[in-house]
Scaffold this motif. Sequence first.
Motif, PDB file in Angstrom:
ATOM      1  N   PRO A  74       0.483  -1.346   0.187  1.00 57.07           N
ATOM      2  CA  PRO A  74      -0.114   0.127   0.063  1.00 57.07           C
ATOM      3  C   PRO A  74       0.869   1.427  -0.120  1.00 57.07           C
ATOM      4  N   HIS A  75       0.463   2.339  -0.693  1.00 57.51           N
ATOM      5  CA  HIS A  75       0.717   3.462  -0.463  1.00 57.51           C
ATOM      6  C   HIS A  75       0.786   4.362  -0.003  1.00 57.51           C
ATOM      7  N   ASP A  76      -0.831   4.212   0.994  1.00 60.06           N
ATOM      8  CA  ASP A  76      -0.835   5.081   2.328  1.00 60.06           C
ATOM      9  C   ASP A  76       0.080   4.321   3.630  1.00 60.06           C
ATOM     10  N   VAL A  77       0.275   5.701   3.883  1.00 54.31           N
ATOM     11  CA  VAL A  77       1.022   6.498   5.214  1.00 54.31           C
ATOM     12  C   VAL A  77       1.196   5.000   6.291  1.00 54.31           C
ATOM     13  N   ALA A  78      -0.525   4.984   6.392  1.00 56.74           N
ATOM     14  CA  ALA A  78      -0.862   4.918   7.542  1.00 56.74           C
ATOM     15  C   ALA A  78      -1.064   3.262   7.867  1.00 56.74           C
ATOM     16  N   ALA A  79      -0.305   2.328   6.872  1.00 57.82           N
ATOM     17  CA  ALA A  79       0.093   1.201   6.943  1.00 57.82           C
ATOM     18  C   ALA A  79       1.886   1.219   6.948  1.00 57.82           C
ATOM     19  N   TYR A  80       1.790   2.359   7.551  1.00 57.49           N
ATOM     20  CA  TYR A  80       3.827   1.831   8.162  1.00 57.49           C
ATOM     21  C   TYR A  80       3.963   2.612   9.482  1.00 57.49           C
ATOM     22  N   GLN A  81       2.930   2.274  10.222  1.00 53.76           N
ATOM     23  CA  GLN A  81       3.107   2.291  11.102  1.00 53.76           C
ATOM     24  C   GLN A  81       4.607   2.066  12.289  1.00 53.76           C
ATOM     25  N   PRO A  82       5.398   2.343  13.690  1.00 56.34           N
ATOM     26  CA  PRO A  82       6.201   1.976  13.983  1.00 56.34           C
ATOM     27  C   PRO A  82       5.596   0.928  14.506  1.00 56.34           C
ATOM     28  N   ASP A  83       7.157  -0.367  13.593  1.00 57.22           N
ATOM     29  CA  ASP A  83       7.489  -1.462  14.399  1.00 57.22           C
ATOM     30  C   ASP A  83       6.100  -2.370  13.380  1.00 57.22           C
ATOM     31  N   ALA A  84       5.851  -2.106  12.561  1.00 56.58           N
ATOM     32  CA  ALA A  84       4.431  -2.496  11.450  1.00 56.58           C
ATOM     33  C   ALA A  84       5.199  -4.282  11.351  1.00 56.58           C
ATOM     34  N   LEU A  85       6.708  -3.732  10.462  1.00 55.84           N
ATOM     35  CA  LEU A  85       7.421  -5.342  10.465  1.00 55.84           C
ATOM     36  C   LEU A  85       7.100  -6.087  11.772  1.00 55.84           C
ATOM     37  N   THR A  86       7.711  -5.788  12.591  1.00 52.19           N
ATOM     38  CA  THR A  86       7.715  -6.488  13.694  1.00 52.19           C
ATOM     39  C   THR A  86       6.058  -7.879  13.974  1.00 52.19           C
ATOM     40  N   ASP A  87       5.278  -6.351  13.832  1.00 49.34           N
ATOM     41  CA  ASP A  87       3.666  -6.999  14.104  1.00 49.34           C
ATOM     42  C   ASP A  87       3.119  -7.591  13.115  1.00 49.34           C
ATOM     43  N   VAL A 177       7.764   4.417  -3.293  1.00 49.00           N
ATOM     44  CA  VAL A 177       6.986   5.016  -2.970  1.00 49.00           C
ATOM     45  C   VAL A 177       7.068   3.574  -1.570  1.00 49.00           C
ATOM     46  N   ALA A 178       5.906   2.337  -1.670  1.00 49.60           N
ATOM     47  CA  ALA A 178       6.487   1.944  -0.938  1.00 49.60           C
ATOM     48  C   ALA A 178       7.432   1.478  -0.267  1.00 49.60           C
ATOM     49  N   LEU A 179       8.361   1.571  -0.426  1.00 54.13           N
ATOM     50  CA  LEU A 179       9.923   1.128   0.178  1.00 54.13           C
ATOM     51  C   LEU A 179       9.815   2.465   1.116  1.00 54.13           C
ATOM     52  N   LEU A 180       9.901   3.762   1.028  1.00 53.53           N
ATOM     53  CA  LEU A 180      10.125   5.369   1.633  1.00 53.53           C
ATOM     54  C   LEU A 180       9.392   5.294   2.809  1.00 53.53           C
ATOM     55  N   ASN A 181       8.014   4.275   2.536  1.00 52.03           N
ATOM     56  CA  ASN A 181       7.368   4.169   4.383  1.00 52.03           C
ATOM     57  C   ASN A 181       7.542   3.914   4.957  1.00 52.03           C
ATOM     58  N   ILE A 182       8.198   2.312   3.920  1.00 53.99           N
ATOM     59  CA  ILE A 182       9.177   1.420   5.401  1.00 53.99           C
ATOM     60  C   ILE A 182       9.617   2.031   6.279  1.00 53.99           C
ATOM     61  N   LEU A 183      10.639   3.107   5.729  1.00 53.91           N
ATOM     62  CA  LEU A 183      11.108   3.834   6.530  1.00 53.91           C
ATOM     63  C   LEU A 183      10.465   4.565   8.084  1.00 53.91           C
ATOM     64  N   ASN A 184       9.352   4.503   8.124  1.00 55.45           N
ATOM     65  CA  ASN A 184       8.488   5.179   9.221  1.00 55.45           C
ATOM     66  C   ASN A 184       7.900   3.799  10.299  1.00 55.45           C
ATOM     67  N   THR A 185       9.117   2.707  10.274  1.00 62.24           N
ATOM     68  CA  THR A 185       8.444   1.204  10.069  1.00 62.24           C
ATOM     69  C   THR A 185       8.919   1.155  11.821  1.00 62.24           C
ATOM     70  N   PHE A 186      10.498   1.601  11.437  1.00 58.81           N
ATOM     71  CA  PHE A 186      12.046   1.163  12.207  1.00 58.81           C
ATOM     72  C   PHE A 186      11.675   2.329  13.567  1.00 58.81           C
ATOM     73  N   VAL A 187      12.170   0.910  14.266  1.00 58.92           N
ATOM     74  CA  VAL A 187      11.992   1.713  15.690  1.00 58.92           C
ATOM     75  C   VAL A 187      13.691   0.271  16.612  1.00 58.92           C
ATOM     76  N   ASP A 188      13.890   1.657  17.012  1.00 60.31           N
ATOM     77  CA  ASP A 188      14.903   1.519  18.116  1.00 60.31           C
ATOM     78  C   ASP A 188      15.427   0.526  19.225  1.00 60.31           C
ATOM     79  N   THR A 189      16.267  -0.496  19.178  1.00 54.03           N
ATOM     80  CA  THR A 189      15.918  -1.088  20.254  1.00 54.03           C
ATOM     81  C   THR A 189      17.472  -0.988  21.427  1.00 54.03           C
TER      82      THR A 189
END
Length: 253
Positions: A74-87, A177-189
């Motif tokens: 998806p291109h919607d930024v709402a689909a790329y919340q922090p930790d979305a990949l983890t979820d 577009v999707a890959l740029l949004n992926i940056l929004n999912t990054f969370v520090d540990t």
Amino acid sequence: MTDLPIERHDIEGHDGLPIAVHVVGEGRDLVLIHGYFSNAWTNWIRYGHAAALVAAGFRLIMPDLRGHGESGKPHDVAAYQPDALTDDNLALVEQMGLTDYDLGGYSLGARTTVRMLARGATPRRVILAGMGLRGLVQTLDNGGYYRNVLTNLGSFERGSSEWMTEAFLKTTKGDPVALLNILNTFVDTPEDIIAGFQQPTEVICGTDDDSNGNAQELAHILPNGRYVEVPGNHMNAVTRKELGQAMVDFLTA
């Protein structure tokens, strides 16, 4: 070897997004998560790592991350919340009924693995490849680089690092577009959380790869970590048979 009898499964990501999961082999379950701009086929299958692991007696479960491969983009930024990949990957573990399994990843896949551990995942053994400590505690350290590539496609000097990154994007048919949004999912540990992981962990990194910081430093703070070096840099270490062999050696020891 790319002629493995791979089955495609689809799970639902944490928000219902379709996530493609590629499954092959029989034996102990091993979840492997690919890197940024890549996909399961490019990271694990194309260069023979999957074949080596299947031959060693593993059932591989290889998702395409959201925004990548055959999964939803998806291109919607709402689909790329922090930790979305983890979820999504915690949902994979639950939906596929995994209880006794191993877990690993390359680059962004390693970072996602660490986030899963921080969020309560309980694999028996862990592989963190193409990742150093800095890439986990300061996840957007390279964010500016990738943002520059994705927003200035077609403008880089042939042979430059940015040009090579764009060339890789083309080979994987990535969606900018999707890959740029992926940056929004990054969370520090935080480092103290990482230092608390008790699983036997192999940290594998290319000799010339410092893209995500120092991998030996990461192995050192893990209570049961060990460092293994393979030839190559961040972009090409994943193409070397030594990477798959290191994984086999660790998981069959």
